[in-house]
Each structure stands twice: as structure tokens, then as C-alpha cells.
Design an enzyme around this catalytic site. Sequence first.
Site, PDB file in Angstrom:
ATOM      1  N   ARG A 146       0.806  -1.193   0.000  1.00  0.00           N
ATOM      2  CA  ARG A 146       0.000   0.000   0.000  1.00  0.00           C
ATOM      3  C   ARG A 146       0.853   1.263   0.000  1.00  0.00           C
ATOM      4  NH1 ARG A 146      -2.881  -2.789   4.884  1.00  0.00           N
ATOM      5  NH2 ARG A 146      -0.834  -3.699   4.755  1.00  0.00           N
ATOM      6  N   LYS A 153      17.051   3.780   0.553  1.00  0.00           N
ATOM      7  CA  LYS A 153      17.826   3.695   1.796  1.00  0.00           C
ATOM      8  C   LYS A 153      18.996   2.732   1.556  1.00  0.00           C
ATOM      9  CE  LYS A 153      15.235   3.505   5.734  1.00  0.00           C
ATOM     10  NZ  LYS A 153      14.586   2.803   6.887  1.00  0.00           N
ATOM     11  N   GLU A 166       7.408   2.329  -6.407  1.00  0.00           N
ATOM     12  CA  GLU A 166       7.488   1.864  -5.020  1.00  0.00           C
ATOM     13  C   GLU A 166       7.796   3.039  -4.096  1.00  0.00           C
ATOM     14  OE1 GLU A 166       6.640   0.144  -2.828  1.00  0.00           O
ATOM     15  OE2 GLU A 166       7.815  -1.625  -2.401  1.00  0.00           O
ATOM     16  N   ASP A 167       7.339   2.947  -2.870  1.00  0.00           N
ATOM     17  CA  ASP A 167       7.603   4.042  -1.931  1.00  0.00           C
ATOM     18  C   ASP A 167       9.041   4.022  -1.421  1.00  0.00           C
ATOM     19  OD1 ASP A 167       7.089   1.705  -0.539  1.00  0.00           O
ATOM     20  OD2 ASP A 167       6.095   2.692   1.135  1.00  0.00           O
ATOM     21  N   ARG A 211      -0.481   7.130   6.980  1.00  0.00           N
ATOM     22  CA  ARG A 211      -0.084   7.098   5.561  1.00  0.00           C
ATOM     23  C   ARG A 211      -0.517   8.378   4.858  1.00  0.00           C
ATOM     24  NH1 ARG A 211       1.329   1.706   3.978  1.00  0.00           N
ATOM     25  NH2 ARG A 211       0.357   0.086   5.251  1.00  0.00           N
ATOM     26  N   GLY A 270      15.782  -4.293  -0.142  1.00  0.00           N
ATOM     27  CA  GLY A 270      15.705  -4.563  -1.579  1.00  0.00           C
ATOM     28  C   GLY A 270      14.977  -5.846  -1.916  1.00  0.00           C
ATOM     29  N   ASP A 287      14.456  -0.695   0.855  1.00  0.00           N
ATOM     30  CA  ASP A 287      15.208  -0.821   2.099  1.00  0.00           C
ATOM     31  C   ASP A 287      16.221  -1.958   1.900  1.00  0.00           C
ATOM     32  OD1 ASP A 287      15.826  -1.470   4.859  1.00  0.00           O
ATOM     33  OD2 ASP A 287      14.053  -0.349   5.452  1.00  0.00           O
TER      34      ASP A 287
HETATM   35  C1  PRP Z   1       7.413  -1.777   2.758  1.00  0.00           C
HETATM   36  C2  PRP Z   1       7.611  -0.829   1.603  1.00  0.00           C
HETATM   37  C3  PRP Z   1       8.321  -1.680   0.580  1.00  0.00           C
HETATM   38  C4  PRP Z   1       9.146  -2.633   1.423  1.00  0.00           C
HETATM   39  C5  PRP Z   1      10.580  -2.200   1.433  1.00  0.00           C
HETATM   40  O1  PRP Z   1       6.241  -2.480   2.523  1.00  0.00           O
HETATM   41  O2  PRP Z   1       6.396  -0.330   1.108  1.00  0.00           O
HETATM   42  O3  PRP Z   1       7.415  -2.409  -0.198  1.00  0.00           O
HETATM   43  O4  PRP Z   1       8.579  -2.604   2.729  1.00  0.00           O
HETATM   44  O5  PRP Z   1      11.368  -3.074   2.174  1.00  0.00           O
HETATM   45  P1  PRP Z   1      12.513  -4.004   1.576  1.00  0.00           P
HETATM   46  O6  PRP Z   1      13.288  -3.219   0.554  1.00  0.00           O
HETATM   47  O7  PRP Z   1      13.349  -4.322   2.802  1.00  0.00           O
HETATM   48  O8  PRP Z   1      11.872  -5.221   0.998  1.00  0.00           O
HETATM   49  P2  PRP Z   1       5.355  -3.176   3.650  1.00  0.00           P
HETATM   50  O9  PRP Z   1       5.572  -4.647   3.593  1.00  0.00           O
HETATM   51  O10 PRP Z   1       5.578  -2.486   4.962  1.00  0.00           O
HETATM   52  O11 PRP Z   1       3.887  -2.960   3.148  1.00  0.00           O
HETATM   53  P3  PRP Z   1       3.048  -1.621   2.847  1.00  0.00           P
HETATM   54  O12 PRP Z   1       3.549  -1.098   1.520  1.00  0.00           O
HETATM   55  O13 PRP Z   1       1.639  -2.113   2.792  1.00  0.00           O
HETATM   56  O14 PRP Z   1       3.284  -0.627   3.967  1.00  0.00           O
END
Ligand code: PRP
Length: 188
Positions: A52, A141, A109-110, A175, A115, A113
Amino acid sequence: MVDESTARLGYAHFLERVLIDEDTLRARVAALGAQISADYADKTPLLICLLRGGVMFMTDLSRSLTIPHHLDFMAVSSYGVGARVTRGQPRITLDLNTDIRARHVLLVEDIVDSGHTVDHVLRMLQTRDPASLKVCVLLDKPSRREVYVPITYRGFEIPDVFVFGYGLDLDEYFRNLPFIGVVKQELL
Ligand code: PRP
């Protein structure tokens, strides 16, 4: 379980500082939109939002594009509700409605982290034979990266702090904040 006390306390309780304010976000999203519009000038790209967290960024980015494009959505879960560290293998919880074969796909993507989320989704999308597949991420990041992610469009590089707002949640709340804030370290 959603922690309702987080909502009762309000975002200001958790906010250490604003990392990226609303005007800076708006200007950067507009610049990315202009760059993407130029790069895809002769194409009709399909923007795929990872729900989301990516939804605010995706909708603002879409409105900044001057080229025809399509939108679709996927959901991938990698964090449990309330958990503030990545754990486990990303899991696809909602798949696309669009056939991406021969399409120019831009994954929106937001945050990247570790990856793992984007890496997993890219591998899965690549098996469906898109004409091209690129990544547009608002927040990068890099200090947390565990797996290489090819990022073509990057909004901001940020330090290793827990951020919320503009699509990113804190216990599934906030959010809707129009800025990116840093959560107080002692509350994590
Ligand atoms: C968060 C974010 C990315 C992911 C990044 O999603 O939106 O999709 O984590 O992390 P990574 O690079 O370590 O994989 P989350 O699972 O929190 O779901 P959301 O988008 O619904 O908040």
C-alpha cells in the site's frame, strides 16, 4: 492486530523531525514525472504500484505525467503489522489485472530498504515477458541494502531512519500525512 493506541497518540507524538516536507516532495515528484514523460515519449507505459505504501506516490506521479499511460496495482507483504523490521520472504497478496507481455512496465514503489521486495517482484514480472521493466522509487535507503536493485528513477536517498507519512505507515496509521517524517528512535 492494529495498535489503536498509535492513532490515539497522534502522529506528533512519534515525530522526531520532518525529513522531506510537502513542497519538496511535490517538486521532486514533478521532476520525476517530467523525466519519465520525456523518456517514454513514444510509448504508453504501464505503471505498477506496489500497495500500500506506493499509492500516494503513484497517484501524484501519474498526475504529473504528460504522456498516455496505464495504471495497475499489486500488493506484496514483507512486514507484519506492528513490526518495524523486515522479516521473511515477500509474499504476493494481490496480483495484476493487466497482461504485461510486450508492455513497457515501470514499477513504482515508496521505499527500497533491504531490496528484497522489489527484487522479488522484478523477478516475477520478468517471467511475464515485458518489453521493458524499470523501477521508480521515492525513497532509497542504500545503507540497508541486502540485494542489488536496479533503480532508474529515484526521488530521494535517505539515511537509515524509520520514516512514515506520504504512503508509509506507522502501525498502519499516518499514511495520509503530506510529508515524510522520522520516527523518534526511542519509540521504535
Ligand atoms: C514496505 C515498503 C516496501 C518494502 C521495502 O512495505 O512499502 O514495499 O517494505 O522493504 P525491503 O526493501 O526491505 O523489501 P510493507 O511490507 O511495509 O507494506 P506496505 O507497503 O503495505 O506498507
